[in-house]
Design an enzyme around this catalytic site. Structure first.
Site, PDB file in Angstrom:
ATOM      1  N   CYS A 114     -32.592  56.697  53.596  1.00  0.00           N
ATOM      2  CA  CYS A 114     -33.340  57.487  52.624  1.00  0.00           C
ATOM      3  C   CYS A 114     -33.883  58.757  53.280  1.00  0.00           C
ATOM      4  O   CYS A 114     -33.889  58.894  54.505  1.00  0.00           O
ATOM      5  CB  CYS A 114     -34.481  56.666  52.016  1.00  0.00           C
ATOM      6  SG  CYS A 114     -35.958  56.489  53.051  1.00  0.00           S
ATOM      7  N   HIS A 135     -39.570  55.885  50.092  1.00  0.00           N
ATOM      8  CA  HIS A 135     -38.876  54.838  50.849  1.00  0.00           C
ATOM      9  C   HIS A 135     -38.876  53.508  50.093  1.00  0.00           C
ATOM     10  O   HIS A 135     -37.826  52.853  49.971  1.00  0.00           O
ATOM     11  CB  HIS A 135     -39.506  54.648  52.225  1.00  0.00           C
ATOM     12  CG  HIS A 135     -38.980  53.444  52.938  1.00  0.00           C
ATOM     13  ND1 HIS A 135     -37.799  53.459  53.652  1.00  0.00           N
ATOM     14  CD2 HIS A 135     -39.432  52.159  52.980  1.00  0.00           C
ATOM     15  CE1 HIS A 135     -37.554  52.240  54.120  1.00  0.00           C
ATOM     16  NE2 HIS A 135     -38.527  51.443  53.730  1.00  0.00           N
ATOM     17  N   CYS A 166     -32.012  52.204  57.154  1.00  0.00           N
ATOM     18  CA  CYS A 166     -32.191  52.893  55.876  1.00  0.00           C
ATOM     19  C   CYS A 166     -31.789  54.362  56.012  1.00  0.00           C
ATOM     20  O   CYS A 166     -32.126  55.012  57.011  1.00  0.00           O
ATOM     21  CB  CYS A 166     -33.644  52.785  55.419  1.00  0.00           C
ATOM     22  SG  CYS A 166     -33.993  53.621  53.861  1.00  0.00           S
ATOM     23  N   ASP A 209     -39.149  45.410  36.422  1.00  0.00           N
ATOM     24  CA  ASP A 209     -39.989  46.577  36.692  1.00  0.00           C
ATOM     25  C   ASP A 209     -41.260  46.110  37.377  1.00  0.00           C
ATOM     26  O   ASP A 209     -41.669  44.953  37.233  1.00  0.00           O
ATOM     27  CB  ASP A 209     -40.365  47.292  35.386  1.00  0.00           C
ATOM     28  CG  ASP A 209     -41.573  46.625  34.726  1.00  0.00           C
ATOM     29  OD1 ASP A 209     -42.690  47.157  34.856  1.00  0.00           O
ATOM     30  OD2 ASP A 209     -41.400  45.550  34.111  1.00  0.00           O
ATOM     31  N   ASP A 229     -43.313  49.937  27.477  1.00  0.00           N
ATOM     32  CA  ASP A 229     -43.891  48.651  27.126  1.00  0.00           C
ATOM     33  C   ASP A 229     -44.746  48.820  25.871  1.00  0.00           C
ATOM     34  O   ASP A 229     -44.938  49.932  25.375  1.00  0.00           O
ATOM     35  CB  ASP A 229     -44.691  48.064  28.292  1.00  0.00           C
ATOM     36  CG  ASP A 229     -45.821  48.961  28.749  1.00  0.00           C
ATOM     37  OD1 ASP A 229     -46.159  49.917  28.026  1.00  0.00           O
ATOM     38  OD2 ASP A 229     -46.374  48.713  29.828  1.00  0.00           O
ATOM     39  N   CYS A 283     -36.577  58.095  55.996  1.00  0.00           N
ATOM     40  CA  CYS A 283     -36.100  57.533  57.269  1.00  0.00           C
ATOM     41  C   CYS A 283     -35.193  58.496  58.026  1.00  0.00           C
ATOM     42  O   CYS A 283     -35.102  58.428  59.253  1.00  0.00           O
ATOM     43  CB  CYS A 283     -35.400  56.206  57.006  1.00  0.00           C
ATOM     44  SG  CYS A 283     -36.537  54.903  56.467  1.00  0.00           S
TER      45      CYS A 283
END
Length: 381
Positions: A310, A339, A308, A270, A96, A313
Protein backbone atom coordinates in the site's frame (compact mmCIF):
# COMPACT_ATOMS: atom_id res chain seq x y z
CA UNK A 1 -34.64 -10.38 -12.85
CA UNK A 2 -32.24 -8.32 -14.95
CA UNK A 3 -34.30 -5.13 -14.55
CA UNK A 4 -33.93 -5.09 -10.75
CA UNK A 5 -31.57 -2.39 -9.43
CA UNK A 6 -29.68 -4.94 -7.30
CA UNK A 7 -28.85 -8.36 -8.69
CA UNK A 8 -26.65 -11.13 -7.29
CA UNK A 9 -24.67 -13.43 -9.58
CA UNK A 10 -23.19 -16.61 -8.12
CA UNK A 11 -19.85 -17.43 -9.72
CA UNK A 12 -18.54 -20.35 -7.66
CA UNK A 13 -19.04 -22.25 -4.42
CA UNK A 14 -15.93 -23.37 -2.53
CA UNK A 15 -15.84 -27.18 -2.36
CA UNK A 16 -13.84 -27.05 0.87
CA UNK A 17 -16.13 -24.75 2.89
CA UNK A 18 -19.30 -23.93 0.96
CA UNK A 19 -18.33 -20.24 0.84
CA UNK A 20 -19.47 -18.43 -2.27
CA UNK A 21 -17.82 -16.19 -4.80
CA UNK A 22 -20.20 -13.81 -6.52
CA UNK A 23 -20.92 -10.43 -8.01
CA UNK A 24 -23.45 -7.80 -6.98
CA UNK A 25 -24.68 -5.62 -9.84
CA UNK A 26 -25.87 -2.11 -8.89
CA UNK A 27 -26.82 1.08 -10.77
CA UNK A 28 -23.32 2.40 -9.98
CA UNK A 29 -21.25 -0.57 -10.95
CA UNK A 30 -20.54 -4.19 -10.07
CA UNK A 31 -18.38 -5.49 -7.23
CA UNK A 32 -17.18 -8.99 -6.41
CA UNK A 33 -18.10 -10.72 -3.16
CA UNK A 34 -17.25 -11.53 -0.41
CA UNK A 35 -16.46 -7.83 0.06
CA UNK A 36 -15.56 -5.44 2.86
CA UNK A 37 -17.26 -2.04 2.61
CA UNK A 38 -15.42 0.98 4.10
CA UNK A 39 -17.73 3.11 6.24
CA UNK A 40 -18.26 6.76 5.30
CA UNK A 41 -20.66 7.76 8.09
CA UNK A 42 -20.95 11.45 7.20
CA UNK A 43 -20.53 11.07 3.42
CA UNK A 44 -16.79 10.59 3.85
CA UNK A 45 -14.57 7.71 4.92
CA UNK A 46 -12.61 9.45 7.65
CA UNK A 47 -9.47 11.18 6.25
CA UNK A 48 -9.72 9.32 2.90
CA UNK A 49 -10.52 10.81 -0.50
CA UNK A 50 -12.78 8.97 -2.96
CA UNK A 51 -9.77 8.70 -5.27
CA UNK A 52 -7.76 6.90 -2.59
CA UNK A 53 -10.63 4.48 -1.95
CA UNK A 54 -10.77 3.67 -5.67
CA UNK A 55 -6.98 3.28 -5.75
CA UNK A 56 -7.13 0.60 -3.05
CA UNK A 57 -9.94 -1.23 -4.86
CA UNK A 58 -13.11 -0.34 -2.92
CA UNK A 59 -16.19 -0.95 -5.08
CA UNK A 60 -18.82 0.05 -2.52
CA UNK A 61 -18.90 2.19 0.62
CA UNK A 62 -21.48 2.70 3.37
CA UNK A 63 -23.00 5.97 4.62
CA UNK A 64 -25.26 6.63 7.58
CA UNK A 65 -28.90 7.67 7.30
CA UNK A 66 -29.24 9.00 10.85
CA UNK A 67 -26.14 11.20 10.78
CA UNK A 68 -26.85 12.59 7.30
CA UNK A 69 -30.43 13.33 8.31
CA UNK A 70 -29.07 15.52 11.12
CA UNK A 71 -26.17 17.02 9.16
CA UNK A 72 -26.43 18.44 6.53
CA UNK A 73 -29.99 17.13 6.03
CA UNK A 74 -31.31 14.80 3.33
CA UNK A 75 -33.04 17.69 1.53
CA UNK A 76 -29.69 19.40 0.90
CA UNK A 77 -28.15 16.16 -0.37
CA UNK A 78 -31.12 15.60 -2.67
CA UNK A 79 -30.75 19.18 -3.95
CA UNK A 80 -27.08 18.45 -4.68
CA UNK A 81 -28.13 15.59 -6.97
CA UNK A 82 -27.92 12.77 -4.44
CA UNK A 83 -25.21 11.30 -2.27
CA UNK A 84 -23.03 10.13 -5.17
CA UNK A 85 -22.70 13.63 -6.61
CA UNK A 86 -22.54 15.29 -3.20
CA UNK A 87 -19.46 13.30 -2.18
CA UNK A 88 -18.01 12.72 -5.66
CA UNK A 89 -18.26 8.92 -5.50
CA UNK A 90 -19.44 7.21 -8.68
CA UNK A 91 -19.38 3.62 -7.39
CA UNK A 92 -21.98 1.84 -5.28
CA UNK A 93 -23.23 3.22 -1.95
CA UNK A 94 -25.13 1.40 0.79
CA UNK A 95 -27.00 3.34 3.48
CA UNK A 96 -28.11 1.87 6.78
CA UNK A 97 -31.55 2.68 8.15
CA UNK A 98 -30.51 4.77 11.14
CA UNK A 99 -31.99 2.22 13.52
CA UNK A 100 -28.70 1.20 15.11
CA UNK A 101 -27.79 4.82 15.89
CA UNK A 102 -31.20 5.51 17.43
CA UNK A 103 -30.69 2.63 19.83
CA UNK A 104 -26.96 3.12 20.49
CA UNK A 105 -26.63 6.91 20.74
CA UNK A 106 -29.82 7.89 22.54
CA UNK A 107 -30.31 7.01 26.21
CA UNK A 108 -33.85 8.41 26.23
CA UNK A 109 -36.08 6.71 23.67
CA UNK A 110 -39.60 5.39 23.45
CA UNK A 111 -40.49 2.60 21.05
CA UNK A 112 -44.02 2.59 19.69
CA UNK A 113 -45.65 0.71 16.86
CA UNK A 114 -45.43 3.84 14.71
CA UNK A 115 -41.69 4.32 15.30
CA UNK A 116 -39.20 5.59 17.85
CA UNK A 117 -39.19 8.86 19.80
CA UNK A 118 -35.71 9.84 20.93
CA UNK A 119 -33.30 12.73 21.48
CA UNK A 120 -30.84 14.17 18.99
CA UNK A 121 -27.44 13.14 20.38
CA UNK A 122 -25.94 16.47 19.27
CA UNK A 123 -28.32 19.01 20.83
CA UNK A 124 -31.03 17.11 22.69
CA UNK A 125 -33.87 18.03 20.32
CA UNK A 126 -36.82 15.65 20.19
CA UNK A 127 -36.86 13.46 17.07
CA UNK A 128 -39.06 10.74 15.64
CA UNK A 129 -37.91 8.06 13.23
CA UNK A 130 -40.32 5.62 11.60
CA UNK A 131 -40.09 3.14 8.73
CA UNK A 132 -41.64 5.75 6.44
CA UNK A 133 -39.20 8.46 7.52
CA UNK A 134 -36.21 6.14 7.08
CA UNK A 135 -37.37 5.44 3.52
CA UNK A 136 -37.95 9.14 2.79
CA UNK A 137 -34.40 9.97 3.89
CA UNK A 138 -32.75 7.11 1.99
CA UNK A 139 -34.77 7.78 -1.16
CA UNK A 140 -33.53 11.38 -1.01
CA UNK A 141 -29.93 10.24 -0.49
CA UNK A 142 -30.18 8.04 -3.58
CA UNK A 143 -28.05 5.14 -2.33
CA UNK A 144 -27.91 1.98 -4.44
CA UNK A 145 -28.75 -0.26 -1.47
CA UNK A 146 -31.05 0.86 1.36
CA UNK A 147 -31.79 -0.82 4.68
CA UNK A 148 -35.22 -1.40 6.18
CA UNK A 149 -35.85 0.29 9.53
CA UNK A 150 -35.53 -2.25 12.33
CA UNK A 151 -35.27 -2.42 16.09
CA UNK A 152 -31.76 -3.23 17.33
CA UNK A 153 -32.23 -5.05 20.64
CA UNK A 154 -29.36 -5.13 23.15
CA UNK A 155 -27.28 -8.23 23.85
CA UNK A 156 -28.21 -10.18 25.81
CA UNK A 157 -32.00 -9.80 25.65
CA UNK A 158 -34.75 -11.90 27.19
CA UNK A 159 -36.56 -14.28 24.84
CA UNK A 160 -39.99 -12.68 25.22
CA UNK A 161 -38.65 -9.20 24.52
CA UNK A 162 -36.74 -10.47 21.49
CA UNK A 163 -39.84 -12.22 20.14
CA UNK A 164 -41.88 -9.01 20.32
CA UNK A 165 -39.00 -7.11 18.75
CA UNK A 166 -38.69 -9.54 15.83
CA UNK A 167 -42.42 -9.34 15.16
CA UNK A 168 -42.27 -5.53 15.19
CA UNK A 169 -39.25 -5.51 12.88
CA UNK A 170 -41.18 -7.71 10.42
CA UNK A 171 -44.14 -5.31 10.47
CA UNK A 172 -41.81 -2.36 10.00
CA UNK A 173 -40.14 -4.12 7.06
CA UNK A 174 -43.50 -4.40 5.31
CA UNK A 175 -44.12 -0.71 5.89
CA UNK A 176 -40.69 0.11 4.48
CA UNK A 177 -41.50 -1.74 1.26
CA UNK A 178 -44.76 0.19 0.90
CA UNK A 179 -43.06 3.54 1.57
CA UNK A 180 -40.09 2.89 -0.78
CA UNK A 181 -40.72 5.33 -3.63
CA UNK A 182 -37.84 4.43 -5.99
CA UNK A 183 -37.73 0.61 -6.25
CA UNK A 184 -36.64 0.85 -9.90
CA UNK A 185 -33.29 2.49 -9.03
CA UNK A 186 -32.69 1.64 -5.35
CA UNK A 187 -32.66 -1.83 -3.80
CA UNK A 188 -34.05 -2.33 -0.28
CA UNK A 189 -32.67 -5.04 2.01
CA UNK A 190 -34.57 -6.56 4.93
CA UNK A 191 -32.73 -7.06 8.24
CA UNK A 192 -32.96 -10.41 10.05
CA UNK A 193 -33.00 -10.08 13.83
CA UNK A 194 -33.59 -12.56 16.66
CA UNK A 195 -30.52 -12.40 18.86
CA UNK A 196 -29.02 -15.78 19.71
CA UNK A 197 -32.38 -17.60 19.53
CA UNK A 198 -32.52 -20.05 16.64
CA UNK A 199 -36.30 -20.18 16.32
CA UNK A 200 -36.57 -16.37 16.31
CA UNK A 201 -33.85 -16.02 13.66
CA UNK A 202 -35.74 -18.57 11.55
CA UNK A 203 -39.02 -16.71 12.07
CA UNK A 204 -37.43 -13.36 11.18
CA UNK A 205 -35.77 -14.77 8.06
CA UNK A 206 -38.97 -16.44 6.88
CA UNK A 207 -41.01 -13.27 7.48
CA UNK A 208 -38.60 -11.19 5.41
CA UNK A 209 -38.07 -13.73 2.64
CA UNK A 210 -41.84 -13.84 2.17
CA UNK A 211 -41.68 -10.11 1.37
CA UNK A 212 -39.20 -10.80 -1.45
CA UNK A 213 -36.50 -8.21 -0.75
CA UNK A 214 -33.64 -8.04 -3.30
CA UNK A 215 -31.15 -8.79 -0.49
CA UNK A 216 -30.97 -9.64 3.20
CA UNK A 217 -28.93 -8.32 6.10
CA UNK A 218 -28.17 -10.08 9.36
CA UNK A 219 -28.33 -7.59 12.23
CA UNK A 220 -27.88 -7.77 15.96
CA UNK A 221 -24.43 -9.37 15.85
CA UNK A 222 -21.01 -7.95 16.75
CA UNK A 223 -22.77 -6.21 19.66
CA UNK A 224 -20.80 -7.79 22.49
CA UNK A 225 -21.55 -11.49 22.06
CA UNK A 226 -18.62 -13.99 22.01
CA UNK A 227 -17.27 -14.91 18.58
CA UNK A 228 -18.49 -18.51 18.87
CA UNK A 229 -22.04 -17.25 19.44
CA UNK A 230 -21.86 -15.08 16.32
CA UNK A 231 -20.60 -18.00 14.24
CA UNK A 232 -23.30 -20.30 15.61
CA UNK A 233 -26.03 -17.74 14.82
CA UNK A 234 -24.72 -17.43 11.26
CA UNK A 235 -24.73 -21.20 10.86
CA UNK A 236 -28.41 -21.52 11.71
CA UNK A 237 -29.53 -18.26 10.04
CA UNK A 238 -27.88 -18.27 6.61
CA UNK A 239 -29.62 -21.49 5.41
CA UNK A 240 -32.96 -19.67 5.68
CA UNK A 241 -31.86 -16.95 3.25
CA UNK A 242 -32.22 -17.29 -0.55
CA UNK A 243 -29.11 -18.46 -2.37
CA UNK A 244 -29.79 -16.17 -5.35
CA UNK A 245 -29.67 -12.94 -3.33
CA UNK A 246 -26.85 -11.14 -1.46
CA UNK A 247 -26.32 -11.67 2.27
CA UNK A 248 -24.90 -8.84 4.35
CA UNK A 249 -23.52 -9.18 7.90
CA UNK A 250 -23.78 -5.75 9.49
CA UNK A 251 -21.08 -4.10 11.59
CA UNK A 252 -18.38 -6.78 11.33
CA UNK A 253 -14.81 -5.91 10.36
CA UNK A 254 -12.15 -7.78 12.34
CA UNK A 255 -10.04 -9.98 10.02
CA UNK A 256 -11.01 -13.25 11.73
CA UNK A 257 -14.73 -12.43 11.61
CA UNK A 258 -14.56 -11.53 7.92
CA UNK A 259 -13.06 -14.92 7.12
CA UNK A 260 -15.41 -16.78 9.49
CA UNK A 261 -18.38 -14.98 7.94
CA UNK A 262 -17.31 -15.78 4.39
CA UNK A 263 -16.89 -19.45 5.34
CA UNK A 264 -20.51 -19.38 6.52
CA UNK A 265 -21.88 -17.91 3.29
CA UNK A 266 -21.82 -14.14 3.92
CA UNK A 267 -21.23 -11.85 0.91
CA UNK A 268 -20.95 -8.33 2.35
CA UNK A 269 -19.44 -6.80 5.50
CA UNK A 270 -18.93 -3.31 6.91
CA UNK A 271 -17.39 -1.81 10.03
CA UNK A 272 -15.81 1.41 11.34
CA UNK A 273 -13.11 -0.74 13.00
CA UNK A 274 -10.20 -0.19 10.55
CA UNK A 275 -10.37 3.61 10.67
CA UNK A 276 -11.33 3.79 14.36
CA UNK A 277 -8.33 1.78 15.58
CA UNK A 278 -6.08 3.50 13.02
CA UNK A 279 -6.67 6.81 14.78
CA UNK A 280 -5.10 5.27 17.90
CA UNK A 281 -2.13 3.87 15.99
CA UNK A 282 -3.33 0.24 15.89
CA UNK A 283 -2.57 -1.49 12.61
CA UNK A 284 -3.54 -4.72 10.89
CA UNK A 285 -0.57 -6.54 9.39
CA UNK A 286 0.14 -9.90 7.77
CA UNK A 287 1.71 -10.99 11.07
CA UNK A 288 -0.96 -9.69 13.43
CA UNK A 289 -1.83 -6.61 15.43
CA UNK A 290 0.76 -3.82 15.63
CA UNK A 291 0.46 -0.78 17.92
CA UNK A 292 2.81 1.71 16.33
CA UNK A 293 2.69 4.10 19.32
CA UNK A 294 4.70 1.60 21.36
CA UNK A 295 8.15 2.84 22.34
CA UNK A 296 9.93 -0.05 20.58
CA UNK A 297 9.05 1.48 17.20
CA UNK A 298 10.70 4.87 17.90
CA UNK A 299 13.81 3.83 15.93
CA UNK A 300 12.19 1.22 13.68
CA UNK A 301 12.65 2.35 10.09
CA UNK A 302 10.93 -0.63 8.50
CA UNK A 303 7.49 -0.26 6.89
CA UNK A 304 4.40 -1.14 8.89
CA UNK A 305 4.17 -4.44 6.99
CA UNK A 306 6.95 -5.74 4.73
CA UNK A 307 4.39 -7.87 2.90
CA UNK A 308 2.11 -4.92 2.08
CA UNK A 309 2.39 -2.77 -1.05
CA UNK A 310 0.00 0.00 0.00
CA UNK A 311 0.96 3.67 -0.30
CA UNK A 312 1.78 3.86 3.42
CA UNK A 313 4.08 0.83 3.45
CA UNK A 314 5.82 1.81 0.22
CA UNK A 315 6.76 5.25 1.48
CA UNK A 316 6.89 5.60 5.27
CA UNK A 317 8.50 3.93 8.28
CA UNK A 318 7.10 2.82 11.59
CA UNK A 319 9.25 5.42 13.33
CA UNK A 320 7.87 8.26 11.22
CA UNK A 321 4.25 7.13 11.57
CA UNK A 322 4.73 6.72 15.33
CA UNK A 323 6.04 10.29 15.50
CA UNK A 324 3.00 11.61 13.61
CA UNK A 325 0.49 9.69 15.73
CA UNK A 326 2.18 10.73 18.99
CA UNK A 327 2.04 14.36 17.85
CA UNK A 328 -1.63 14.12 16.78
CA UNK A 329 -0.76 14.97 13.20
CA UNK A 330 -3.61 14.33 10.76
CA UNK A 331 -1.23 12.93 8.16
CA UNK A 332 -0.39 10.09 10.55
CA UNK A 333 -4.06 9.17 10.85
CA UNK A 334 -4.39 9.30 7.07
CA UNK A 335 -1.48 6.90 6.68
CA UNK A 336 -2.70 4.41 9.28
CA UNK A 337 -6.29 4.59 7.99
CA UNK A 338 -5.15 3.99 4.42
CA UNK A 339 -3.13 0.97 5.48
CA UNK A 340 -5.92 -0.67 7.53
CA UNK A 341 -8.56 -0.15 4.83
CA UNK A 342 -6.18 -1.45 2.18
CA UNK A 343 -5.40 -4.47 4.36
CA UNK A 344 -9.08 -5.48 4.63
CA UNK A 345 -9.87 -4.79 0.97
CA UNK A 346 -6.91 -6.97 -0.04
CA UNK A 347 -7.78 -9.62 2.56
CA UNK A 348 -11.14 -10.05 0.88
CA UNK A 349 -9.40 -10.32 -2.50
CA UNK A 350 -7.38 -13.19 -1.01
CA UNK A 351 -10.58 -14.76 0.36
CA UNK A 352 -12.18 -14.57 -3.09
CA UNK A 353 -9.12 -16.15 -4.69
CA UNK A 354 -9.14 -18.93 -2.08
CA UNK A 355 -12.81 -19.64 -2.87
CA UNK A 356 -12.01 -19.68 -6.57
CA UNK A 357 -9.31 -22.30 -5.89
CA UNK A 358 -11.40 -24.36 -3.40
CA UNK A 359 -9.00 -23.75 -0.51
CA UNK A 360 -10.70 -21.25 1.81
CA UNK A 361 -10.51 -23.69 4.73
CA UNK A 362 -6.75 -23.97 4.34
CA UNK A 363 -6.44 -20.20 3.92
CA UNK A 364 -8.42 -19.65 7.12
CA UNK A 365 -6.22 -22.07 9.10
CA UNK A 366 -3.00 -20.50 7.81
CA UNK A 367 -4.21 -16.96 8.46
CA UNK A 368 -5.43 -17.74 11.98
CA UNK A 369 -2.14 -19.48 12.80
CA UNK A 370 -0.11 -16.51 11.58
CA UNK A 371 -2.36 -14.02 13.36
CA UNK A 372 -2.41 -15.97 16.59
CA UNK A 373 -6.20 -16.35 16.60
CA UNK A 374 -5.78 -20.04 17.45
CA UNK A 375 -4.05 -19.26 20.75
CA UNK A 376 -5.95 -19.04 24.07
CA UNK A 377 -6.84 -15.43 24.97
CA UNK A 378 -5.65 -14.18 21.59
CA UNK A 379 -5.66 -10.38 21.30
CA UNK A 380 -8.11 -9.01 18.75
CA UNK A 381 -8.79 -5.44 17.74
Amino acid sequence: MSDLPIRYELIKTCKQTGARLGKVHTPHGTFETPVFMPVGTLATVKTMSPEELKEMGAGIILSNTYHLWLRPGHEIIKEAGGLHKFMNWDRAILTDSGGFQVFSLSDLRKIEEEGVHFRNHLNGDKLFLSPEKAMEIQNALGSDIMMAFDECPPYPAEYDYMKRSVERTSRWAERCLKAHSRPDVQGLFGIVQGGEYEDLRKQSAQDLVSLDFPGYSIGGLSVGEPKDVMNRVLEFTVPHLPSHKPRYLMGVGSPDSLIDGAVRGIDMFDCVLPTRVARNGTLMTSEGRLVVKNAKYARDFDPIDKNCDCYTCRNYSRAYIRHLIKCDETFGIRLTSYHNLYFLVKLMEQVREAIREDRLGDFRDEFFEKYGFNKPNARNF
